[in-house]
Design a protein around this motif. Structure first.
Motif, PDB file in Angstrom:
ATOM      1  N   LEU A 138       0.834  -1.201   0.000  1.00  0.00           N
ATOM      2  CA  LEU A 138       0.000   0.000   0.000  1.00  0.00           C
ATOM      3  C   LEU A 138       0.870   1.254   0.000  1.00  0.00           C
ATOM      4  O   LEU A 138       0.609   2.206  -0.736  1.00  0.00           O
ATOM      5  CB  LEU A 138      -0.928   0.004   1.219  1.00  0.00           C
ATOM      6  N   TRP A 139       1.921   1.237   0.799  1.00  0.00           N
ATOM      7  CA  TRP A 139       2.842   2.378   0.855  1.00  0.00           C
ATOM      8  C   TRP A 139       3.492   2.592  -0.507  1.00  0.00           C
ATOM      9  O   TRP A 139       3.595   3.717  -0.980  1.00  0.00           O
ATOM     10  CB  TRP A 139       3.886   2.131   1.936  1.00  0.00           C
ATOM     11  N   ARG A 140       3.957   1.510  -1.147  1.00  0.00           N
ATOM     12  CA  ARG A 140       4.566   1.620  -2.481  1.00  0.00           C
ATOM     13  C   ARG A 140       3.567   2.148  -3.498  1.00  0.00           C
ATOM     14  O   ARG A 140       3.913   2.965  -4.346  1.00  0.00           O
ATOM     15  CB  ARG A 140       5.071   0.253  -2.944  1.00  0.00           C
ATOM     16  N   TRP A 141       2.344   1.655  -3.441  1.00  0.00           N
ATOM     17  CA  TRP A 141       1.313   2.093  -4.380  1.00  0.00           C
ATOM     18  C   TRP A 141       1.057   3.584  -4.232  1.00  0.00           C
ATOM     19  O   TRP A 141       0.967   4.307  -5.223  1.00  0.00           O
ATOM     20  CB  TRP A 141       0.029   1.291  -4.144  1.00  0.00           C
ATOM     21  N   ARG A 142       0.946   4.041  -2.994  1.00  0.00           N
ATOM     22  CA  ARG A 142       0.718   5.475  -2.766  1.00  0.00           C
ATOM     23  C   ARG A 142       1.901   6.305  -3.257  1.00  0.00           C
ATOM     24  O   ARG A 142       1.719   7.363  -3.853  1.00  0.00           O
ATOM     25  CB  ARG A 142       0.465   5.752  -1.291  1.00  0.00           C
ATOM     26  N   ARG A 143       3.114   5.841  -2.995  1.00  0.00           N
ATOM     27  CA  ARG A 143       4.305   6.560  -3.451  1.00  0.00           C
ATOM     28  C   ARG A 143       4.344   6.608  -4.978  1.00  0.00           C
ATOM     29  O   ARG A 143       4.567   7.662  -5.564  1.00  0.00           O
ATOM     30  CB  ARG A 143       5.563   5.880  -2.915  1.00  0.00           C
ATOM     31  N   ASP A 144       4.104   5.464  -5.622  1.00  0.00           N
ATOM     32  CA  ASP A 144       4.106   5.422  -7.085  1.00  0.00           C
ATOM     33  C   ASP A 144       3.015   6.299  -7.674  1.00  0.00           C
ATOM     34  O   ASP A 144       3.227   6.979  -8.681  1.00  0.00           O
ATOM     35  CB  ASP A 144       3.937   3.985  -7.585  1.00  0.00           C
ATOM     36  N   LYS A 145       1.856   6.277  -7.043  1.00  0.00           N
ATOM     37  CA  LYS A 145       0.750   7.111  -7.515  1.00  0.00           C
ATOM     38  C   LYS A 145       1.121   8.593  -7.393  1.00  0.00           C
ATOM     39  O   LYS A 145       0.871   9.374  -8.308  1.00  0.00           O
ATOM     40  CB  LYS A 145      -0.511   6.805  -6.707  1.00  0.00           C
ATOM     41  N   GLY A 146       1.720   8.974  -6.288  1.00  0.00           N
ATOM     42  CA  GLY A 146       2.163  10.357  -6.107  1.00  0.00           C
ATOM     43  C   GLY A 146       3.211  10.756  -7.123  1.00  0.00           C
ATOM     44  O   GLY A 146       3.150  11.849  -7.694  1.00  0.00           O
TER      45      GLY A 146
ATOM     46  N   GLN B  55       3.604   9.429 -10.040  1.00  0.00           N
ATOM     47  CA  GLN B  55       2.942   9.473 -11.343  1.00  0.00           C
ATOM     48  C   GLN B  55       2.190  10.798 -11.515  1.00  0.00           C
ATOM     49  O   GLN B  55       2.221  11.401 -12.589  1.00  0.00           O
ATOM     50  CB  GLN B  55       1.986   8.293 -11.483  1.00  0.00           C
ATOM     51  N   HIS B  56       1.537  11.255 -10.448  1.00  0.00           N
ATOM     52  CA  HIS B  56       0.826  12.541 -10.519  1.00  0.00           C
ATOM     53  C   HIS B  56       1.804  13.692 -10.738  1.00  0.00           C
ATOM     54  O   HIS B  56       1.537  14.600 -11.531  1.00  0.00           O
ATOM     55  CB  HIS B  56       0.003  12.782  -9.252  1.00  0.00           C
ATOM     56  N   VAL B  57       2.931  13.657 -10.063  1.00  0.00           N
ATOM     57  CA  VAL B  57       3.936  14.709 -10.233  1.00  0.00           C
ATOM     58  C   VAL B  57       4.470  14.684 -11.664  1.00  0.00           C
ATOM     59  O   VAL B  57       4.617  15.732 -12.299  1.00  0.00           O
ATOM     60  CB  VAL B  57       5.084  14.555  -9.204  1.00  0.00           C
TER      61      VAL B  57
ATOM     62  N   ARG C 292       4.261  17.580 -14.377  1.00  0.00           N
ATOM     63  CA  ARG C 292       5.505  18.104 -14.935  1.00  0.00           C
ATOM     64  C   ARG C 292       5.408  18.163 -16.460  1.00  0.00           C
ATOM     65  O   ARG C 292       5.775  19.161 -17.076  1.00  0.00           O
ATOM     66  CB  ARG C 292       6.693  17.227 -14.524  1.00  0.00           C
ATOM     67  N   VAL C 293       4.890  17.121 -17.077  1.00  0.00           N
ATOM     68  CA  VAL C 293       4.739  17.091 -18.533  1.00  0.00           C
ATOM     69  C   VAL C 293       3.733  18.155 -18.981  1.00  0.00           C
ATOM     70  O   VAL C 293       3.964  18.881 -19.950  1.00  0.00           O
ATOM     71  CB  VAL C 293       4.316  15.681 -19.008  1.00  0.00           C
TER      72      VAL C 293
ATOM     73  N   MET D 118       4.702  26.660 -10.379  1.00  0.00           N
ATOM     74  CA  MET D 118       4.899  25.306 -10.920  1.00  0.00           C
ATOM     75  C   MET D 118       6.065  24.614 -10.236  1.00  0.00           C
ATOM     76  O   MET D 118       5.982  23.431  -9.881  1.00  0.00           O
ATOM     77  CB  MET D 118       5.132  25.369 -12.433  1.00  0.00           C
ATOM     78  N   ARG D 119       7.146  25.316 -10.037  1.00  0.00           N
ATOM     79  CA  ARG D 119       8.313  24.736  -9.358  1.00  0.00           C
ATOM     80  C   ARG D 119       7.946  24.348  -7.928  1.00  0.00           C
ATOM     81  O   ARG D 119       8.359  23.290  -7.442  1.00  0.00           O
ATOM     82  CB  ARG D 119       9.492  25.711  -9.374  1.00  0.00           C
ATOM     83  N   ARG D 120       7.191  25.178  -7.259  1.00  0.00           N
ATOM     84  CA  ARG D 120       6.751  24.863  -5.897  1.00  0.00           C
ATOM     85  C   ARG D 120       5.902  23.601  -5.878  1.00  0.00           C
ATOM     86  O   ARG D 120       6.090  22.730  -5.043  1.00  0.00           O
ATOM     87  CB  ARG D 120       5.971  26.048  -5.326  1.00  0.00           C
ATOM     88  N   ASP D 121       4.987  23.488  -6.839  1.00  0.00           N
ATOM     89  CA  ASP D 121       4.128  22.312  -6.898  1.00  0.00           C
ATOM     90  C   ASP D 121       4.927  21.036  -7.173  1.00  0.00           C
ATOM     91  O   ASP D 121       4.611  19.974  -6.634  1.00  0.00           O
ATOM     92  CB  ASP D 121       3.046  22.498  -7.968  1.00  0.00           C
ATOM     93  N   LEU D 122       5.952  21.144  -7.993  1.00  0.00           N
ATOM     94  CA  LEU D 122       6.748  19.968  -8.346  1.00  0.00           C
ATOM     95  C   LEU D 122       7.865  19.690  -7.329  1.00  0.00           C
ATOM     96  O   LEU D 122       8.607  18.732  -7.469  1.00  0.00           O
ATOM     97  CB  LEU D 122       7.357  20.152  -9.745  1.00  0.00           C
ATOM     98  N   GLY D 123       7.962  20.558  -6.321  1.00  0.00           N
ATOM     99  CA  GLY D 123       8.979  20.350  -5.291  1.00  0.00           C
ATOM    100  C   GLY D 123      10.369  20.713  -5.765  1.00  0.00           C
ATOM    101  O   GLY D 123      11.354  20.184  -5.249  1.00  0.00           O
ATOM    102  N   ALA D 124      10.461  21.614  -6.723  1.00  0.00           N
ATOM    103  CA  ALA D 124      11.771  21.995  -7.289  1.00  0.00           C
ATOM    104  C   ALA D 124      12.171  23.408  -6.896  1.00  0.00           C
ATOM    105  O   ALA D 124      12.934  24.048  -7.602  1.00  0.00           O
ATOM    106  CB  ALA D 124      11.723  21.875  -8.813  1.00  0.00           C
TER     107      ALA D 124
END
Length: 189
Positions: A61-69, A71-73, A77-78, A181-187
């Motif tokens: 479940l933890w991996r799925w949530r991390r992967d989903k997050g 994927q959303h980022v 970004r694209v 956008m940079r803030r949202d992407l954590g950059a």
């Protein structure tokens, strides 16, 4: 009681339990000395298996949530890159057409409108995919670029007050958009 029983197989019958030397205890013998070692082993195996199953499920479940997050980022970004590229192409077309004074007005108008059109569809995608703190500066940037487009379509030269003011407002809005956008992407730097 079933909890007091354990499997013994074939064995020598005990005195008092009846029998003629050999008894087939088809699996069970009455156990009177407390909990059987076999039951403790079975119980600890079941508990250990349950713990392992719950741990594996939690980890998955933890991996799925991390992967989903992630994927959303990546999706945002694209999308952000596509939107910024469309804005840049439209802004460049407006700049070229503002300096192209030899072109007839209809051709200038068509060129800036055609360059601006992809920005509109990407803006709608961004409006449903991005958080509000990105959508607001994206809308402001779009409006400032639209103002530049309209100024160029009217045939005003690049040194006119209206064009210069529009360009400065666009640059400010575009900077705010990139920062959001940079803030949202954590950059953020």
């Amino acid at each position: 009681m079933l909890g007091d029983l354990h499997f013994v197989g074939w064995k020598q019958a005990r005195p008092g339990l009846g029998g003629r030397g050999r008894a087939c205890a088809v699996g069970w013998e009455l156990f009177t000395g407390g909990v059987s070692v076999e039951w403790v082993t079975l119980a600890s195996t079941v508990v250990g298996g349950g713990i392992a199953t719950v741990s594996a499920g939690t980890l998955e479940l933890w991996r799925w949530r991390r992967d989903k997050g992630e994927q959303h980022v990546e999706t945002r970004r694209v999308l952000y890159g596509s939107y910024l590229a469309a804005l840049a192409r439209a802004r460049h077309a407006c700049s070229l057409m503002a300096r192209e004074t030899a072109l007839p007005g209809d051709e200038r108008r068509r060129a800036v409108w055609d360059a601006f059109e992809p920005c509109a569809s990407l803006r709608y995608e961004l409006a449903i995919s991005a958080p509000p703190f990105v959508v607001a500066p994206a809308e402001a940037t779009f409006r400032r670029l639209r103002d530049i487009r309209d100024t160029v379509a009217q045939g005003l030269p690049p040194d006119s007050d209206e064009y210069v003011r529009g360009r400065l407002q666009y640059d400010e809005a575009h900077l705010a958009l990139r920062q959001a956008m940079r803030r949202d992407l954590g950059a953020e730097a």
